[in-house]
Scaffold this active site. Structure first.
Site, PDB file in Angstrom:
ATOM      1  N   GLY A   1       0.840  -1.201   0.000  1.00 16.90           N
ATOM      2  CA  GLY A   1       0.000   0.000   0.000  1.00 16.90           C
ATOM      3  C   GLY A   1       0.870   1.243   0.000  1.00 16.90           C
ATOM      4  O   GLY A   1       0.526   2.254   0.603  1.00 16.90           O
TER       5      GLY A   1
ATOM      6  N   ARG B   1      -0.110   5.394  -1.874  1.00 20.17           N
ATOM      7  CA  ARG B   1      -0.942   6.536  -1.445  1.00 20.17           C
ATOM      8  C   ARG B   1      -1.112   6.531   0.075  1.00 20.17           C
ATOM      9  O   ARG B   1      -0.730   5.579   0.749  1.00 20.17           O
ATOM     10  CB  ARG B   1      -2.307   6.532  -2.151  1.00 20.17           C
ATOM     11  CG  ARG B   1      -3.194   5.332  -1.874  1.00 20.17           C
ATOM     12  CD  ARG B   1      -4.460   5.478  -2.724  1.00 20.17           C
ATOM     13  NE  ARG B   1      -5.257   4.270  -2.769  1.00 20.17           N
ATOM     14  CZ  ARG B   1      -6.312   4.066  -1.984  1.00 20.17           C
ATOM     15  NH1 ARG B   1      -6.647   4.952  -1.070  1.00 20.17           N
ATOM     16  NH2 ARG B   1      -7.016   2.953  -2.103  1.00 20.17           N
TER      17      ARG B   1
ATOM     18  N   ASN C   1      -2.796  -8.755  -4.237  1.00 21.37           N
ATOM     19  CA  ASN C   1      -3.589  -8.768  -3.005  1.00 21.37           C
ATOM     20  C   ASN C   1      -2.786  -9.437  -1.889  1.00 21.37           C
ATOM     21  O   ASN C   1      -2.580 -10.655  -1.915  1.00 21.37           O
ATOM     22  CB  ASN C   1      -4.891  -9.522  -3.268  1.00 21.37           C
ATOM     23  CG  ASN C   1      -5.811  -9.508  -2.059  1.00 21.37           C
ATOM     24  OD1 ASN C   1      -5.428  -9.088  -0.959  1.00 21.37           O
ATOM     25  ND2 ASN C   1      -7.028  -9.967  -2.262  1.00 21.37           N
ATOM     26  N   VAL C   2      -2.361  -8.659  -0.899  1.00 18.36           N
ATOM     27  CA  VAL C   2      -1.542  -9.233   0.173  1.00 18.36           C
ATOM     28  C   VAL C   2      -2.292 -10.314   0.957  1.00 18.36           C
ATOM     29  O   VAL C   2      -1.674 -11.164   1.602  1.00 18.36           O
ATOM     30  CB  VAL C   2      -1.038  -8.151   1.175  1.00 18.36           C
ATOM     31  CG1 VAL C   2      -0.090  -7.170   0.512  1.00 18.36           C
ATOM     32  CG2 VAL C   2      -2.205  -7.424   1.851  1.00 18.36           C
TER      33      VAL C   2
ATOM     34  N   ASN D   1       1.921  -2.133   5.362  1.00 23.44           N
ATOM     35  CA  ASN D   1       1.063  -0.968   5.576  1.00 23.44           C
ATOM     36  C   ASN D   1      -0.327  -1.132   4.953  1.00 23.44           C
ATOM     37  O   ASN D   1      -1.274  -0.481   5.393  1.00 23.44           O
ATOM     38  CB  ASN D   1       1.768   0.272   4.987  1.00 23.44           C
ATOM     39  CG  ASN D   1       0.811   1.425   4.772  1.00 23.44           C
ATOM     40  OD1 ASN D   1       0.463   2.125   5.714  1.00 23.44           O
ATOM     41  ND2 ASN D   1       0.359   1.622   3.547  1.00 23.44           N
TER      42      ASN D   1
ATOM     43  N   SER E   1      -3.104   0.193  14.335  1.00 26.77           N
ATOM     44  CA  SER E   1      -3.982   1.358  14.508  1.00 26.77           C
ATOM     45  C   SER E   1      -4.342   1.490  15.975  1.00 26.77           C
ATOM     46  O   SER E   1      -4.427   0.485  16.696  1.00 26.77           O
ATOM     47  CB  SER E   1      -5.264   1.167  13.691  1.00 26.77           C
ATOM     48  OG  SER E   1      -6.256   2.086  14.124  1.00 26.77           O
TER      49      SER E   1
ATOM     50  N   TYR F   1     -11.950  -4.588  12.066  1.00 17.22           N
ATOM     51  CA  TYR F   1     -10.723  -3.779  11.953  1.00 17.22           C
ATOM     52  C   TYR F   1      -9.936  -3.818  13.272  1.00 17.22           C
ATOM     53  O   TYR F   1      -8.715  -4.029  13.280  1.00 17.22           O
ATOM     54  CB  TYR F   1     -11.125  -2.344  11.594  1.00 17.22           C
ATOM     55  CG  TYR F   1      -9.977  -1.414  11.289  1.00 17.22           C
ATOM     56  CD1 TYR F   1      -9.301  -1.472  10.073  1.00 17.22           C
ATOM     57  CD2 TYR F   1      -9.585  -0.442  12.212  1.00 17.22           C
ATOM     58  CE1 TYR F   1      -8.251  -0.593   9.794  1.00 17.22           C
ATOM     59  CE2 TYR F   1      -8.551   0.439  11.941  1.00 17.22           C
ATOM     60  CZ  TYR F   1      -7.890   0.360  10.726  1.00 17.22           C
ATOM     61  OH  TYR F   1      -6.855   1.233  10.451  1.00 17.22           O
TER      62      TYR F   1
ATOM     63  N   ALA G   1     -10.010  -6.055  15.643  1.00 15.75           N
ATOM     64  CA  ALA G   1      -9.445  -7.398  15.872  1.00 15.75           C
ATOM     65  C   ALA G   1      -8.219  -7.614  14.985  1.00 15.75           C
ATOM     66  O   ALA G   1      -7.198  -8.153  15.426  1.00 15.75           O
ATOM     67  CB  ALA G   1     -10.499  -8.461  15.594  1.00 15.75           C
TER      68      ALA G   1
ATOM     69  N   LYS H   1      -6.204  -5.349  13.815  1.00 13.63           N
ATOM     70  CA  LYS H   1      -5.091  -4.476  14.216  1.00 13.63           C
ATOM     71  C   LYS H   1      -4.506  -4.881  15.569  1.00 13.63           C
ATOM     72  O   LYS H   1      -3.308  -4.723  15.790  1.00 13.63           O
ATOM     73  CB  LYS H   1      -5.551  -3.010  14.220  1.00 13.63           C
ATOM     74  CG  LYS H   1      -5.882  -2.471  12.829  1.00 13.63           C
ATOM     75  CD  LYS H   1      -4.675  -2.507  11.904  1.00 13.63           C
ATOM     76  CE  LYS H   1      -4.913  -1.794  10.585  1.00 13.63           C
ATOM     77  NZ  LYS H   1      -3.738  -1.862   9.689  1.00 13.63           N
TER      78      LYS H   1
HETATM   79  N1  NAP Z   1      -5.855   6.732   7.923  1.00 11.03           N
HETATM   80  C1  NAP Z   1      -5.881   6.553   9.223  1.00 11.03           C
HETATM   81  O1  NAP Z   1      -6.421   7.353   9.987  1.00 11.03           O
HETATM   82  C2  NAP Z   1      -5.218   5.347   9.837  1.00 11.03           C
HETATM   83  C3  NAP Z   1      -5.119   5.287  11.215  1.00 11.03           C
HETATM   84  C4  NAP Z   1      -4.493   4.191  11.806  1.00 11.03           C
HETATM   85  C5  NAP Z   1      -3.987   3.192  11.009  1.00 11.03           C
HETATM   86  N2  NAP Z   1      -4.118   3.269   9.666  1.00 11.03           N
HETATM   87  C6  NAP Z   1      -3.568   2.169   8.884  1.00 11.03           C
HETATM   88  O2  NAP Z   1      -2.555   2.676   8.028  1.00 11.03           O
HETATM   89  C7  NAP Z   1      -2.498   1.922   6.834  1.00 11.03           C
HETATM   90  C8  NAP Z   1      -2.628   2.853   5.635  1.00 11.03           C
HETATM   91  O3  NAP Z   1      -3.842   3.577   5.765  1.00 11.03           O
HETATM   92  P1  NAP Z   1      -4.256   4.724   4.721  1.00 11.03           P
HETATM   93  O4  NAP Z   1      -5.254   5.566   5.414  1.00 11.03           O
HETATM   94  O5  NAP Z   1      -3.055   5.341   4.138  1.00 11.03           O
HETATM   95  O6  NAP Z   1      -5.008   3.831   3.615  1.00 11.03           O
HETATM   96  P2  NAP Z   1      -5.469   4.178   2.133  1.00 11.03           P
HETATM   97  O7  NAP Z   1      -5.254   5.625   1.807  1.00 11.03           O
HETATM   98  O8  NAP Z   1      -6.846   3.625   2.025  1.00 11.03           O
HETATM   99  O9  NAP Z   1      -4.456   3.308   1.233  1.00 11.03           O
HETATM  100  C9  NAP Z   1      -4.463   1.921   1.346  1.00 11.03           C
HETATM  101  C10 NAP Z   1      -3.357   1.337   0.500  1.00 11.03           C
HETATM  102  O10 NAP Z   1      -3.372  -0.086   0.681  1.00 11.03           O
HETATM  103  C11 NAP Z   1      -3.498  -0.726  -0.589  1.00 11.03           C
HETATM  104  N3  NAP Z   1      -4.276  -1.948  -0.432  1.00 11.03           N
HETATM  105  C12 NAP Z   1      -5.554  -2.045   0.010  1.00 11.03           C
HETATM  106  N4  NAP Z   1      -5.936  -3.342   0.014  1.00 11.03           N
HETATM  107  C13 NAP Z   1      -4.878  -4.051  -0.449  1.00 11.03           C
HETATM  108  C14 NAP Z   1      -4.650  -5.432  -0.679  1.00 11.03           C
HETATM  109  N5  NAP Z   1      -5.603  -6.349  -0.434  1.00 11.03           N
HETATM  110  N6  NAP Z   1      -3.432  -5.818  -1.142  1.00 11.03           N
HETATM  111  C15 NAP Z   1      -2.470  -4.909  -1.392  1.00 11.03           C
HETATM  112  N7  NAP Z   1      -2.621  -3.589  -1.185  1.00 11.03           N
HETATM  113  C16 NAP Z   1      -3.813  -3.177  -0.735  1.00 11.03           C
HETATM  114  C17 NAP Z   1      -4.170   0.282  -1.482  1.00 11.03           C
HETATM  115  O11 NAP Z   1      -3.909  -0.010  -2.839  1.00 11.03           O
HETATM  116  P3  NAP Z   1      -4.781   0.682  -4.043  1.00 11.03           P
HETATM  117  O12 NAP Z   1      -4.278   2.089  -4.135  1.00 11.03           O
HETATM  118  O13 NAP Z   1      -4.481  -0.137  -5.238  1.00 11.03           O
HETATM  119  O14 NAP Z   1      -6.209   0.616  -3.624  1.00 11.03           O
HETATM  120  C18 NAP Z   1      -3.527   1.581  -0.982  1.00 11.03           C
HETATM  121  O15 NAP Z   1      -2.264   1.740  -1.582  1.00 11.03           O
HETATM  122  C19 NAP Z   1      -3.624   0.896   6.932  1.00 11.03           C
HETATM  123  O16 NAP Z   1      -3.125  -0.319   7.412  1.00 11.03           O
HETATM  124  C20 NAP Z   1      -4.558   1.502   7.964  1.00 11.03           C
HETATM  125  O17 NAP Z   1      -5.312   0.533   8.628  1.00 11.03           O
HETATM  126  C21 NAP Z   1      -4.719   4.324   9.051  1.00 11.03           C
END
Ligand code: NAP
Length: 271
Positions: A22, A25, A75-76, A102, A154, A167, A169, A171
């Site tokens: 991931g 972005r 797909n991871v 990530n 998270s 989610y 569970a 994390k």
């Molecule tokens: N945003 C928050 O507030 C927050 C807070 C705590 C933790 N997190 C954690 O931080 C991480 C990143 O979050 P984010 O907000 O940056 O997410 P995001 O903007 O939704 O980006 C998710 C990324 O993961 C990729 N992805 C999704 N499903 C996938 C799969 N099955 N296999 C491979 N790649 C996959 C997506 O690829 P595509 O671009 O191809 O869709 C994208 O690059 C996540 O683990 C999330 O749980 C986020």
């Protein structure tokens, strides 16, 4: 010495190869920028958004012309995809020094309404995906006697949240997975006579962000976000690069004594 990475950061990760799932972005893109700014060559994993990945990689190539960037869609949560990705990275870059797990998804619904598919999908990507990727990478890192694995959990994994049983569970599952991977990494290095050999070591840690300004959070209604900010001592969301800097710190050779740890970056929300 190569100029790689010196433009905006340093050379802490010069010539390292880092795979960021991931990584094209959101928080993942910030982690990618941060590792590249320290001199790393990057393998960028993503799900299926090829357009976003192409644009991001073009931007990275322009910013860091001395570094190598490769793209790895897949797909991871599917074991075969995860193993192929790790094998491809090792083949294309010659090695894998750093894995950042990530990639993550949400499928929010209260427990009483949650469908089996929604439970399964989130566990599959966030928890099983991390396991499959780490398993494949660990084998290679144990053979080389060094490496870094950083998982992205998270704050929801610590605190739970209404509508996010799947989610939360997935994390909090990463906490136990991280500590076990960290213990096994040490066990294998010791058995190979490579523990404390003065090298970078093989560590596994987790970074646990609070609420971060990304597309994942854009789905949260404004009113709910205001309420959330009211529960954060720093009264704002994190910027993705505030998470990323902890990741590159953990990946540095000098962080070799830090393993099996959970690094909260949440504006004090869990105090
Ligand atoms: N945003 C928050 O507030 C927050 C807070 C705590 C933790 N997190 C954690 O931080 C991480 C990143 O979050 P984010 O907000 O940056 O997410 P995001 O903007 O939704 O980006 C998710 C990324 O993961 C990729 N992805 C999704 N499903 C996938 C799969 N099955 N296999 C491979 N790649 C996959 C997506 O690829 P595509 O671009 O191809 O869709 C994208 O690059 C996540 O683990 C999330 O749980 C986020």
């Amino acid at each position: 010495m190569s100029e790689q990475g010196t433009k905006t950061g340093g050379t802490k990760l010069a010539d390292r190869v880092a795979l960021i799932t991931g990584g094209t972005r959101g928080i993942g893109a910030a982690i990618s920028r941060s590792l590249a700014s320290q001199g790393a060559n990057l393998a960028l994993g993503y799900g299926s958004d090829h357009g976003r990945a192409d644009t991001f990689i073009a931007e990275m190539r322009e910013t860091y012309p001395d570094a190598t960037f490769t793209a790895h869609p897949g797909n991871v949560g599917k074991p075969a995809d995860a193993r192929t990705t790790v094998a491809d990275v090792i083949e294309q870059h010659g090695k894998l020094d750093i894995l950042v797990n990530n990639a993550g998804i949400t499928r929010d619904r209260t427990v009483l309404k949650m469908e089996d598919e929604e439970w399964d999908a989130v566990i599959e990507v966030n928890l099983s995906g991390t396991f499959y990727m780490a398993q494949a990478a660990l084998k290679h890192m144990v053979e080389r006697g060094s490496g870094r694995i950083v998982n992205v959990s998270s704050i929801i994994g610590e605190m739970g949240n209404i509508g996010q049983a799947n989610y939360a569970a997935s994390k909090s599952g990463l906490f136990g997975l991280t500590k076990t991977l960290a213990r096994e990494a040490v066990f294998h290095l010791d058995r190979a006579g490579k523990l404390n050999d003065g090298g970078a070591g093989l560590t596994v840690n987790t970074v646990t962000p609070g609420y971060v300004n990304t597309e994942m959070v854009e789905a949260v209604p404004e009113k709910v976000l205001d309420k959330i900010k009211g529960r954060i001592p720093m009264a704002r969301l994190a910027n993705p690069d505030e998470i990323a800097r902890v990741v590159h710190f953990l990946c540095a050779d000098k962080s070799s004594y830090i393993t099996g740890q959970i690094w909260g970056v949440n504006g004090g929300m869990d105090m």
